[in-house]
Design an enzyme around this catalytic site. Structure first.
Site, PDB file in Angstrom:
ATOM      1  N   CYS A  83      -2.447   9.000   2.152  1.00 34.98           N
ATOM      2  CA  CYS A  83      -2.213   8.629   0.830  1.00 34.98           C
ATOM      3  C   CYS A  83      -3.377   8.722  -0.203  1.00 34.98           C
ATOM      4  O   CYS A  83      -3.331   8.767  -1.222  1.00 34.98           O
ATOM      5  CB  CYS A  83      -1.437   7.177   0.689  1.00 34.98           C
TER       6      CYS A  83
ATOM      7  N   GLU B 258       1.101  -1.160  -0.076  1.00 35.44           N
ATOM      8  CA  GLU B 258      -0.050   0.106  -0.070  1.00 35.44           C
ATOM      9  C   GLU B 258       0.764   1.382  -0.090  1.00 35.44           C
ATOM     10  O   GLU B 258       1.367   1.538   1.136  1.00 35.44           O
ATOM     11  CB  GLU B 258      -0.940   0.033   1.242  1.00 35.44           C
TER      12      GLU B 258
END
Length: 487
Positions: free
Chosen positions: A293, A259
């Site tokens: 993010c 990720e």
């Protein structure tokens, strides 16, 4: 507050670190929150060996037993929520509301979700196949099962922006599937993960099933990746570090769940509800001070509504209270460290040099005398070739790029190394879905930044490898085995 001097958690024992301790700093006050242990390379490998030894027993436990332990751990986390949230706020710089509601509470909820997940079926019937006689044997009807098996020992390397939800999102599904784990938290705020380990220990997790190691530098993480006892690495963090981890994993054929970074495009079409768009885009300023993010940091707006959107965004940013995250009414707390504050400020200055116009922010906020604060910053007159538009800043900075028509907006959105989550705002839902389907991103929000927590999460391109969340996380921490027999 202080969380004292911590010890490593290896093989079910609290172990003194070989290399002493380092200070964990409160980003708001610059005071010491507690002392985190500095593990040696040998201790990290010992943690992986303990996880390997525990794997045989844990992987054979009844799913009901794993479910009970995970559910019990969630209850213990909720029991001590106030104390856990105070620590998470102190070491991460999150506001009190975020620490309680989005960190500790979400972490506990993920353990409850995967307590249920431990009971999900792991076998799926495959349609029978009729085979004619030949070199492979007699004619017959062959049945098959696809069975999900645990991967083995999983190293979980977690990010600093959420010291509860991010580790829980890795540890809970990994344990539910029958894996054992070595957790290596981010060096900036690792103390919360030791609290999580305490809850799991009290809930009855057998020795070696969960291990926690920490270090202020890259050494502990490197050892947790290259250990021969590790079968899989689950990493959340920057693309640059993810690439280095992937290289090591490739040499050992270790499984990966990555990720990584994002530069989320918010495509605002000329028929959009601008107030809705501003509320969504504005979370880049307010949520974790932009240290997330999935934030819509790259605003692509159709020219017809460009000036109106810019004005609304500037007004939104200007009304946000920046300051002590423990104080009532604070919306924007500090970023994680002085070094990260300096990095964000250098990007804003770079934007100026590249020709961007600072609409709001761009200077260090007045008020807090100590702490690592960055003012919500809005950059206009941007073009897609600017570094502030192309690179992940990971702070409360939004860049705005205009476009003329739908095709140009899609092309600009896709002209990125990243592809985690993009967003589309339009009052014409059919139009919004048409645009969404053409975006090269692992997820797309249509008129929302909200998430469905059962939907797969992960990125295209340099935003990652693999998918998790919901049942997809159980799949991520498993290997598929096929079993075939003659009918």
């Amino acid at each position: 507050m202080s969380d004292g001097k911590r010890r490593l958690f290896i093989g079910g024992r609290w172990t003194e670190p070989d290399h002493g301790h380092y200070e964990v700093i409160d980003p708001a006050s610059e005071e010491v929150v507690g002392l985190a242990p500095e593990a040696s390379r040998e201790q990290v490998h010992a943690a992986a060996a303990a996880a390997r030894e525990a794997f045989a027993g844990w992987s054979r436990t009844r799913p009901e037993e794993r479910a009970e332990i995970l559910d019990r751990a969630a209850g213990l986390m909720v029991r001590d929520l106030a104390s856990h949230a105070a620590l998470a706020r102190a070491e991460s710089g999150a506001t009190t509301a975020t620490a309680r509601g989005m960190q500790v509470a979400v972490g506990a909820a993920r353990f409850r979700r995967y307590a249920r997940g431990a009971l999900e079926p792991v076998e799926e019937a495959v349609a029978p196949q009729i085979n004619e006689a030949g070199p492979m044997g007699r004619a017959g009807v062959f049945g098959a099962l696809a069975v999900r098996q645990p991967v083995g020992v999983v190293t979980c390397i977690t990010s600093y922006n959420n010291p509860w939800a991010n580790p829980a999102g890795k540890v809970a599904p990994a344990l539910a599937m029958g894996n054992t784990v070595v957790v290596k938290p981010a060096p900036q705020d690792p103390l919360s993960v030791y609290r999580m380990a305490e809850a799991l220990e009290e809930a009855g997790v057998p020795p070696g099933v969960v291990n926690v190691v920490t270090g202020s530098g890259p050494g502990a993480g490197e050892a947790a990746v290259d250990s021969g006892d590790v079968d899989m690495v689950s990493f959340t963090g920057s693309t640059a570090v993810g690439q280095r981890i992937a290289e090591v994993c490739g040499r050992g054929m270790k499984r990966q769940l990555m990720e990584l970074g994002g530069k989320g495009a918010a495509v605002v079409l000329d028929d959009a509800d601008l107030d809705s768009a501003v509320a969504g885009i504005g979370t880049t300023f307010s949520f974790y001070s932009g240290q997330i993010c999935t934030a819509p940091t790259r605003v692509l707006v159709q020219r017809g509504v460009h000036d109106a959107l810019l004005g609304k965004l500037a007004a939104y940013a200007g009304h946000l209270k920046v300051g002590d995250p423990a104080a009532r009414g604070t919306v924007v707390g500090p970023v994680i460290s002085a070094a990260h504050r300096d990095r964000i400020e250098s990007y804003v200055e770079l934007g100026r040099k590249e020709g961007a116009r600072v609409v709001t922010g761009g200077v260090r906020p007045a008020g807090p005398e100590r702490g690592f604060y960055v003012a919500p910053t809005l950059l206009a007159d941007c073009t897609n070739d600017m570094r502030v538009v192309r690179e992940e800043i990971f702070g409360p900075v939004v860049v705005v790029v205009p476009f003329d028509d739908e095709e140009e907006g899609i092309a600009l959105a896709n002209d990125s190394d990243y592809g985690l989550i993009d967003y589309v705002w339009s009052s014409d839902v059919a139009r919004a879905f048409r645009v969404a389907r053409r975006l090269r991103a692992g997820g797309v929000g249509v008129n929302t930044i909200g998430r469905n927590m059962e939907a797969p999460f992960g990125g295209f391109k340099k935003s990652g490898v693999g998918r998790d969340v919901g049942s997809y996380a159980l799949h991520a921490y498993s290997e598929l085995q096929s079993i075939v027999w003659p009918g």
